[in-house]
Design a protein around this motif. Structure first.
Motif, PDB file in Angstrom:
ATOM      1  N   MET A   1      50.794  42.393  52.473  1.00 39.51           N
ATOM      2  CA  MET A   1      50.409  43.676  53.045  1.00 39.51           C
ATOM      3  C   MET A   1      49.291  44.266  52.191  1.00 39.51           C
ATOM      4  O   MET A   1      49.514  45.086  51.310  1.00 39.51           O
ATOM      5  N   ASP A   2      48.044  43.802  52.416  1.00 34.21           N
ATOM      6  CA  ASP A   2      46.904  44.228  51.622  1.00 34.21           C
ATOM      7  C   ASP A   2      46.364  45.558  52.136  1.00 34.21           C
ATOM      8  O   ASP A   2      46.312  45.803  53.341  1.00 34.21           O
ATOM      9  N   ALA A   3      45.929  46.408  51.211  1.00 34.28           N
ATOM     10  CA  ALA A   3      45.341  47.689  51.595  1.00 34.28           C
ATOM     11  C   ALA A   3      43.943  47.467  52.155  1.00 34.28           C
ATOM     12  O   ALA A   3      43.308  46.438  51.923  1.00 34.28           O
ATOM     13  N   ALA A   4      43.445  48.460  52.894  1.00 32.89           N
ATOM     14  CA  ALA A   4      42.112  48.365  53.480  1.00 32.89           C
ATOM     15  C   ALA A   4      41.050  48.422  52.388  1.00 32.89           C
ATOM     16  O   ALA A   4      41.097  49.268  51.499  1.00 32.89           O
ATOM     17  N   THR A   5      40.102  47.488  52.451  1.00 27.88           N
ATOM     18  CA  THR A   5      39.027  47.474  51.466  1.00 27.88           C
ATOM     19  C   THR A   5      37.865  48.336  51.942  1.00 27.88           C
ATOM     20  O   THR A   5      37.655  48.528  53.134  1.00 27.88           O
ATOM     21  N   LYS A 144      44.509  34.543  46.275  1.00 27.66           N
ATOM     22  CA  LYS A 144      43.496  33.495  46.420  1.00 27.66           C
ATOM     23  C   LYS A 144      43.028  33.422  47.869  1.00 27.66           C
ATOM     24  O   LYS A 144      43.786  33.726  48.792  1.00 27.66           O
ATOM     25  N   ARG A 145      41.810  32.958  48.054  1.00 23.83           N
ATOM     26  CA  ARG A 145      41.259  32.860  49.400  1.00 23.83           C
ATOM     27  C   ARG A 145      42.038  31.900  50.288  1.00 23.83           C
ATOM     28  O   ARG A 145      42.173  32.119  51.492  1.00 23.83           O
ATOM     29  N   PHE A 146      42.553  30.829  49.710  1.00 23.87           N
ATOM     30  CA  PHE A 146      43.185  29.804  50.539  1.00 23.87           C
ATOM     31  C   PHE A 146      44.541  30.227  51.095  1.00 23.87           C
ATOM     32  O   PHE A 146      45.094  29.566  51.978  1.00 23.87           O
ATOM     33  N   ALA A 152      40.331  34.870  53.386  1.00 22.59           N
ATOM     34  CA  ALA A 152      39.342  33.794  53.280  1.00 22.59           C
ATOM     35  C   ALA A 152      37.999  34.274  52.739  1.00 22.59           C
ATOM     36  O   ALA A 152      37.265  33.509  52.107  1.00 22.59           O
ATOM     37  N   GLY A 153      37.663  35.538  52.979  1.00 20.46           N
ATOM     38  CA  GLY A 153      36.393  36.065  52.497  1.00 20.46           C
ATOM     39  C   GLY A 153      36.542  37.005  51.317  1.00 20.46           C
ATOM     40  O   GLY A 153      35.596  37.724  50.964  1.00 20.46           O
ATOM     41  N   MET A 154      37.695  36.997  50.690  1.00 20.82           N
ATOM     42  CA  MET A 154      37.986  37.916  49.591  1.00 20.82           C
ATOM     43  C   MET A 154      37.038  37.705  48.411  1.00 20.82           C
ATOM     44  O   MET A 154      36.746  36.577  48.029  1.00 20.82           O
ATOM     45  N   GLU A 155      36.579  38.801  47.832  1.00 25.22           N
ATOM     46  CA  GLU A 155      35.683  38.747  46.683  1.00 25.22           C
ATOM     47  C   GLU A 155      36.482  38.887  45.380  1.00 25.22           C
ATOM     48  O   GLU A 155      37.568  39.469  45.368  1.00 25.22           O
ATOM     49  N   PRO A 156      35.945  38.380  44.271  1.00 26.42           N
ATOM     50  CA  PRO A 156      36.640  38.524  42.987  1.00 26.42           C
ATOM     51  C   PRO A 156      36.849  39.974  42.555  1.00 26.42           C
ATOM     52  O   PRO A 156      37.778  40.272  41.812  1.00 26.42           O
ATOM     53  N   ILE A 157      35.982  40.880  43.009  1.00 18.84           N
ATOM     54  CA  ILE A 157      36.182  42.303  42.739  1.00 18.84           C
ATOM     55  C   ILE A 157      36.070  43.057  44.058  1.00 18.84           C
ATOM     56  O   ILE A 157      35.095  42.897  44.796  1.00 18.84           O
ATOM     57  N   GLU A 158      37.076  43.870  44.353  1.00 15.83           N
ATOM     58  CA  GLU A 158      37.107  44.648  45.585  1.00 15.83           C
ATOM     59  C   GLU A 158      37.382  46.111  45.262  1.00 15.83           C
ATOM     60  O   GLU A 158      37.749  46.459  44.140  1.00 15.83           O
ATOM     61  N   LYS A 177      40.089  46.462  42.633  1.00 16.97           N
ATOM     62  CA  LYS A 177      41.043  45.356  42.556  1.00 16.97           C
ATOM     63  C   LYS A 177      40.299  44.120  42.054  1.00 16.97           C
ATOM     64  O   LYS A 177      39.272  43.730  42.615  1.00 16.97           O
ATOM     65  N   VAL A 178      40.818  43.529  40.995  1.00 17.31           N
ATOM     66  CA  VAL A 178      40.206  42.348  40.386  1.00 17.31           C
ATOM     67  C   VAL A 178      41.037  41.126  40.760  1.00 17.31           C
ATOM     68  O   VAL A 178      42.247  41.092  40.517  1.00 17.31           O
ATOM     69  N   ASN A 179      40.372  40.138  41.354  1.00 13.53           N
ATOM     70  CA  ASN A 179      41.040  38.924  41.818  1.00 13.53           C
ATOM     71  C   ASN A 179      40.443  37.707  41.105  1.00 13.53           C
ATOM     72  O   ASN A 179      39.631  36.976  41.665  1.00 13.53           O
ATOM     73  N   PRO A 180      40.826  37.463  39.856  1.00 17.75           N
ATOM     74  CA  PRO A 180      40.180  36.404  39.073  1.00 17.75           C
ATOM     75  C   PRO A 180      40.412  34.992  39.606  1.00 17.75           C
ATOM     76  O   PRO A 180      39.662  34.072  39.273  1.00 17.75           O
ATOM     77  N   LEU A 181      41.444  34.825  40.447  1.00 13.48           N
ATOM     78  CA  LEU A 181      41.745  33.496  40.993  1.00 13.48           C
ATOM     79  C   LEU A 181      41.304  33.359  42.447  1.00 13.48           C
ATOM     80  O   LEU A 181      41.674  32.393  43.118  1.00 13.48           O
ATOM     81  N   ALA A 182      40.515  34.293  42.930  1.00 13.94           N
ATOM     82  CA  ALA A 182      40.128  34.307  44.342  1.00 13.94           C
ATOM     83  C   ALA A 182      39.539  32.980  44.804  1.00 13.94           C
ATOM     84  O   ALA A 182      39.824  32.510  45.908  1.00 13.94           O
TER      85      ALA A 182
END
Length: 215
Positions: A1-5, A144-146, A152-158, A177-182
């Motif tokens: 349940m991801d928040a709106a970017t 992670k994107r996968f 699928a289009g997630m960026e490392p920083i949102e 939001k930092v996604n280092p394993l994106a």
């Protein structure tokens, strides 16, 4: 349940400063510099959590780690959390769980998950996380994107909208939001676990498809 970017000039400037960074390099830059003292890890201590938590511990083991304890977790997950905390030397794990008043009002018998899974997640995950992240400018996730088409289009920083809790003093605005394993693959994760001899979640070894909440 991801928040709106969302997007903002501030987000673009941060992305520009950390362009091309991923994994440990991105964690180093955001924990020690960009969001120093204002960033926390969010972890369920699930199947692949050891990878991110190991990296964070290498950068700064005192980084706050918010553990989402929904009250419906497997006992194996709680023991896995304790094992990783000891092995990695993490010194600030904070448990975030549902407020008793929310449970009394909306899930008194503990069966809401069966009638309305989204409502169950809201009171057991979304609201506790928002309360725990109050005062932080950014969070670190292991997404992670996968994992899903939506990511699928997630960026490392949102940048995301703060959901808020509706309570007095509830946070508003946006949070980074930092996604280092994106950009990592399943193979990357497995290789890291093997290289650093990190323990697997016991339910994964028992071939469970999910290590989240108990059915």
């Amino acid at each position: 349940m991801d928040a709106a970017t969302v997007g903002s000039p501030a987000l673009q400037r941060i992305r520009d400063r950390h362009k091309g960074l991923s994994g440990m390099d991105l964690l180093e830059a955001t924990i020690k510099n960009e969001f120093k003292g204002k960033i926390a890890v969010v972890s369920s201590f699930g199947a692949e959590s050891a990878v991110l938590l190991h990296m964070v511990a290498q950068v700064d083991p005192s980084t706050p780690v918010i553990f989402l304890n929904t009250g419906k977790l497997f006992g194996e997950t709680l023991r896995y959390r304790d094992r990783l905390q000891e092995k990695l030397g993490l010194t600030d794990i904070r448990s975030a769980g549902p407020h008793p008043a929310d449970l009394v009002a909306q899930d008194p018998n503990g069966g809401l998950w069966n009638a309305d899974a989204d409502a169950c997640c809201f009171i057991r995950k979304v609201l506790p996380l928002e309360r725990a992240l109050k005062g932080f400018d950014a969070s670190i996730t292991g997404r992670k994107r996968f994992q899903t088409n939506a990511r699928a289009g997630m960026e490392p920083i949102e940048e995301e909208r703060v959901r808020g809790t509706g309570e007095p003093g509830s946070a508003t605005g946006t949070r980074f939001k930092v996604n280092p394993l994106a950009l990592w693959t399943q193979e990357d994760l497995e290789a890291y676990l093997d290289e650093h001899k990190l323990p697997r979640h016991p339910l994964v070894k028992d071939n469970y498809l999910s290590t989240g909440c108990m059915p």
